[in-house]
Design a protein around this motif. Sequence first.
Motif, PDB file in Angstrom:
ATOM      1  N   LEU A  92       9.032  13.865  -5.604  1.00 55.02           N
ATOM      2  CA  LEU A  92       8.435  12.520  -5.370  1.00 55.02           C
ATOM      3  C   LEU A  92       7.939  12.114  -4.040  1.00 55.02           C
ATOM      4  O   LEU A  92       8.700  12.378  -2.889  1.00 55.02           O
ATOM      5  CB  LEU A  92       9.233  11.292  -5.692  1.00 55.02           C
ATOM      6  CG  LEU A  92       9.932  11.284  -7.206  1.00 55.02           C
ATOM      7  CD1 LEU A  92      10.935  10.222  -7.261  1.00 55.02           C
ATOM      8  CD2 LEU A  92       9.215  11.591  -8.391  1.00 55.02           C
ATOM      9  N   THR A  93       6.665  11.553  -3.869  1.00 56.63           N
ATOM     10  CA  THR A  93       6.254  11.147  -2.667  1.00 56.63           C
ATOM     11  C   THR A  93       6.193   9.510  -2.937  1.00 56.63           C
ATOM     12  O   THR A  93       5.363   9.148  -3.607  1.00 56.63           O
ATOM     13  CB  THR A  93       4.894  11.626  -2.201  1.00 56.63           C
ATOM     14  OG1 THR A  93       4.900  13.039  -2.204  1.00 56.63           O
ATOM     15  CG2 THR A  93       4.249  11.202  -0.932  1.00 56.63           C
ATOM     16  N   ILE A  94       6.862   8.892  -1.988  1.00 58.23           N
ATOM     17  CA  ILE A  94       7.061   7.436  -2.129  1.00 58.23           C
ATOM     18  C   ILE A  94       6.242   6.669  -0.970  1.00 58.23           C
ATOM     19  O   ILE A  94       6.478   7.147   0.093  1.00 58.23           O
ATOM     20  CB  ILE A  94       8.433   6.955  -2.081  1.00 58.23           C
ATOM     21  CG1 ILE A  94       9.054   7.713  -3.445  1.00 58.23           C
ATOM     22  CG2 ILE A  94       8.394   5.500  -2.538  1.00 58.23           C
ATOM     23  CD1 ILE A  94      10.126   8.777  -2.990  1.00 58.23           C
ATOM     24  N   GLU A  95       5.174   5.978  -1.038  1.00 56.52           N
ATOM     25  CA  GLU A  95       4.311   5.299   0.044  1.00 56.52           C
ATOM     26  C   GLU A  95       4.663   3.716  -0.286  1.00 56.52           C
ATOM     27  O   GLU A  95       4.758   3.204  -1.185  1.00 56.52           O
ATOM     28  CB  GLU A  95       3.169   5.517  -0.099  1.00 56.52           C
ATOM     29  CG  GLU A  95       2.759   7.068  -0.134  1.00 56.52           C
ATOM     30  CD  GLU A  95       1.279   7.388  -0.559  1.00 56.52           C
ATOM     31  OE1 GLU A  95       0.807   8.472  -0.462  1.00 56.52           O
ATOM     32  OE2 GLU A  95       0.552   6.595  -1.128  1.00 56.52           O
ATOM     33  N   ALA A  96       4.773   3.219   0.964  1.00 55.14           N
ATOM     34  CA  ALA A  96       4.944   1.626   1.050  1.00 55.14           C
ATOM     35  C   ALA A  96       3.994   1.147   2.225  1.00 55.14           C
ATOM     36  O   ALA A  96       3.976   1.787   3.390  1.00 55.14           O
ATOM     37  CB  ALA A  96       6.431   1.098   1.012  1.00 55.14           C
ATOM     38  N   ASN A  97       3.665  -0.221   1.951  1.00 51.86           N
ATOM     39  CA  ASN A  97       2.776  -0.816   2.914  1.00 51.86           C
ATOM     40  C   ASN A  97       3.456  -2.325   2.906  1.00 51.86           C
ATOM     41  O   ASN A  97       3.542  -2.925   1.834  1.00 51.86           O
ATOM     42  CB  ASN A  97       1.566  -0.764   3.171  1.00 51.86           C
ATOM     43  CG  ASN A  97       0.717  -1.025   1.949  1.00 51.86           C
ATOM     44  OD1 ASN A  97       0.640  -0.218   0.977  1.00 51.86           O
ATOM     45  ND2 ASN A  97       0.446  -2.273   1.966  1.00 51.86           N
ATOM     46  N   VAL A  98       3.167  -2.946   4.112  1.00 51.50           N
ATOM     47  CA  VAL A  98       3.852  -4.711   4.021  1.00 51.50           C
ATOM     48  C   VAL A  98       2.450  -5.196   4.019  1.00 51.50           C
ATOM     49  O   VAL A  98       1.328  -5.099   4.381  1.00 51.50           O
ATOM     50  CB  VAL A  98       4.063  -5.023   5.490  1.00 51.50           C
ATOM     51  CG1 VAL A  98       4.127  -6.376   5.685  1.00 51.50           C
ATOM     52  CG2 VAL A  98       5.609  -4.204   5.866  1.00 51.50           C
ATOM     53  N   LEU A  99       2.466  -6.226   2.878  1.00 59.14           N
ATOM     54  CA  LEU A  99       1.663  -7.248   2.419  1.00 59.14           C
ATOM     55  C   LEU A  99       1.599  -8.247   3.163  1.00 59.14           C
ATOM     56  O   LEU A  99       0.818  -8.999   3.419  1.00 59.14           O
ATOM     57  CB  LEU A  99       1.438  -7.394   0.958  1.00 59.14           C
ATOM     58  CG  LEU A  99       1.281  -6.222  -0.144  1.00 59.14           C
ATOM     59  CD1 LEU A  99       1.617  -6.610  -1.502  1.00 59.14           C
ATOM     60  CD2 LEU A  99      -0.013  -5.820   0.043  1.00 59.14           C
ATOM     61  N   HIS A 100       2.864  -8.962   3.008  1.00 58.90           N
ATOM     62  CA  HIS A 100       3.311 -10.078   3.797  1.00 58.90           C
ATOM     63  C   HIS A 100       4.541 -10.290   4.700  1.00 58.90           C
ATOM     64  O   HIS A 100       5.607  -9.647   3.960  1.00 58.90           O
ATOM     65  CB  HIS A 100       3.130 -11.260   2.820  1.00 58.90           C
ATOM     66  CG  HIS A 100       3.449 -12.558   3.330  1.00 58.90           C
ATOM     67  ND1 HIS A 100       2.528 -13.602   3.957  1.00 58.90           N
ATOM     68  CD2 HIS A 100       4.601 -13.410   3.145  1.00 58.90           C
ATOM     69  CE1 HIS A 100       3.175 -14.436   4.453  1.00 58.90           C
ATOM     70  NE2 HIS A 100       4.335 -14.487   3.773  1.00 58.90           N
ATOM     71  N   GLU A 101       4.749 -10.761   5.469  1.00 57.71           N
ATOM     72  CA  GLU A 101       5.994 -11.166   6.310  1.00 57.71           C
ATOM     73  C   GLU A 101       6.054 -12.703   6.724  1.00 57.71           C
ATOM     74  O   GLU A 101       5.068 -13.318   7.193  1.00 57.71           O
ATOM     75  CB  GLU A 101       6.154 -10.297   7.802  1.00 57.71           C
ATOM     76  CG  GLU A 101       6.008  -8.855   7.301  1.00 57.71           C
ATOM     77  CD  GLU A 101       5.927  -8.207   8.716  1.00 57.71           C
ATOM     78  OE1 GLU A 101       7.274  -7.899   9.276  1.00 57.71           O
ATOM     79  OE2 GLU A 101       4.873  -7.794   9.122  1.00 57.71           O
ATOM     80  N   GLY A 102       7.143 -13.167   6.563  1.00 59.51           N
ATOM     81  CA  GLY A 102       7.402 -14.670   7.357  1.00 59.51           C
ATOM     82  C   GLY A 102       8.516 -15.404   6.561  1.00 59.51           C
ATOM     83  O   GLY A 102       8.672 -15.177   5.265  1.00 59.51           O
ATOM     84  N   SER A 103       9.190 -16.200   7.298  1.00 62.08           N
ATOM     85  CA  SER A 103      10.128 -17.048   6.544  1.00 62.08           C
ATOM     86  C   SER A 103      11.156 -16.483   6.099  1.00 62.08           C
ATOM     87  O   SER A 103      11.818 -16.967   4.801  1.00 62.08           O
ATOM     88  CB  SER A 103       9.685 -18.237   5.568  1.00 62.08           C
ATOM     89  OG  SER A 103       8.634 -18.900   6.311  1.00 62.08           O
ATOM     90  N   VAL A 114       3.717  12.061  -7.765  1.00 61.43           N
ATOM     91  CA  VAL A 114       3.892  13.433  -7.968  1.00 61.43           C
ATOM     92  C   VAL A 114       2.793  14.214  -7.797  1.00 61.43           C
ATOM     93  O   VAL A 114       1.802  14.119  -8.887  1.00 61.43           O
ATOM     94  CB  VAL A 114       4.776  13.656  -9.258  1.00 61.43           C
ATOM     95  CG1 VAL A 114       5.113  15.036  -9.580  1.00 61.43           C
ATOM     96  CG2 VAL A 114       6.005  12.733  -9.213  1.00 61.43           C
ATOM     97  N   GLY A 115       2.769  15.323  -6.972  1.00 63.01           N
ATOM     98  CA  GLY A 115       1.659  16.282  -6.758  1.00 63.01           C
ATOM     99  C   GLY A 115       0.499  15.217  -6.576  1.00 63.01           C
ATOM    100  O   GLY A 115      -0.927  15.692  -7.101  1.00 63.01           O
ATOM    101  N   GLY A 116       0.242  14.324  -5.893  1.00 62.92           N
ATOM    102  CA  GLY A 116      -0.834  13.481  -5.504  1.00 62.92           C
ATOM    103  C   GLY A 116      -1.468  12.626  -6.631  1.00 62.92           C
ATOM    104  O   GLY A 116      -2.068  11.702  -6.319  1.00 62.92           O
ATOM    105  N   LYS A 117      -0.442  12.514  -7.730  1.00 61.26           N
ATOM    106  CA  LYS A 117      -0.969  11.696  -8.765  1.00 61.26           C
ATOM    107  C   LYS A 117      -0.058  10.624  -9.083  1.00 61.26           C
ATOM    108  O   LYS A 117       1.008  10.751  -9.018  1.00 61.26           O
ATOM    109  CB  LYS A 117      -1.045  12.673 -10.231  1.00 61.26           C
ATOM    110  CG  LYS A 117      -2.017  13.528 -10.207  1.00 61.26           C
ATOM    111  CD  LYS A 117      -2.075  14.064 -11.519  1.00 61.26           C
ATOM    112  CE  LYS A 117      -2.942  15.418 -11.628  1.00 61.26           C
ATOM    113  NZ  LYS A 117      -3.361  16.067 -13.028  1.00 61.26           N
TER     114      LYS A 117
END
Length: 156
Positions: A92-103, A114-117
Amino acid sequence: MHLEYFQLIDRILDLNTAEKTITAEARVPEVNTIFEGHFPGHPIMPGVLLIESMAQTSGWLLLALMKFERMPFLAAVKEAKMRGFVSPGELLTIEANVLHEGSGYAMTEARVKVGGKLRCNATITFSHVPFPNPELRGHMDAEAKRVGFPQQALLP
């Protein structure tokens, strides 16, 4: 990946605090008792564990952004979509990014590939608080070493 200990991330591949992104990987075990019941003759990774792998990856990103001063805890999962099966032995390749931070909250967008899919994705909300005790902080420090958390991410 050690399912019995809920260690669903094997290592961090990339952590970019400026862009607020992270990429991690995990190999689904070939054999685990969880596959005996999910499902006999057609073993697949449970969706809740895929969600947990996205949450853990997102958590490492948030720990880096908060310089290990606060601990993120899962608060909500929105629009989780299972887009394909994940089988024993797959990487597994697991990616994440922040959408919002606060409070005292943060939202991430995460994906498992998996394999780019794309196999699943979700929007995940976390509450974050100061570490509740030294034992949890020590555990997270040990886990950071295990997954290869880049210590330079904590530098000012």
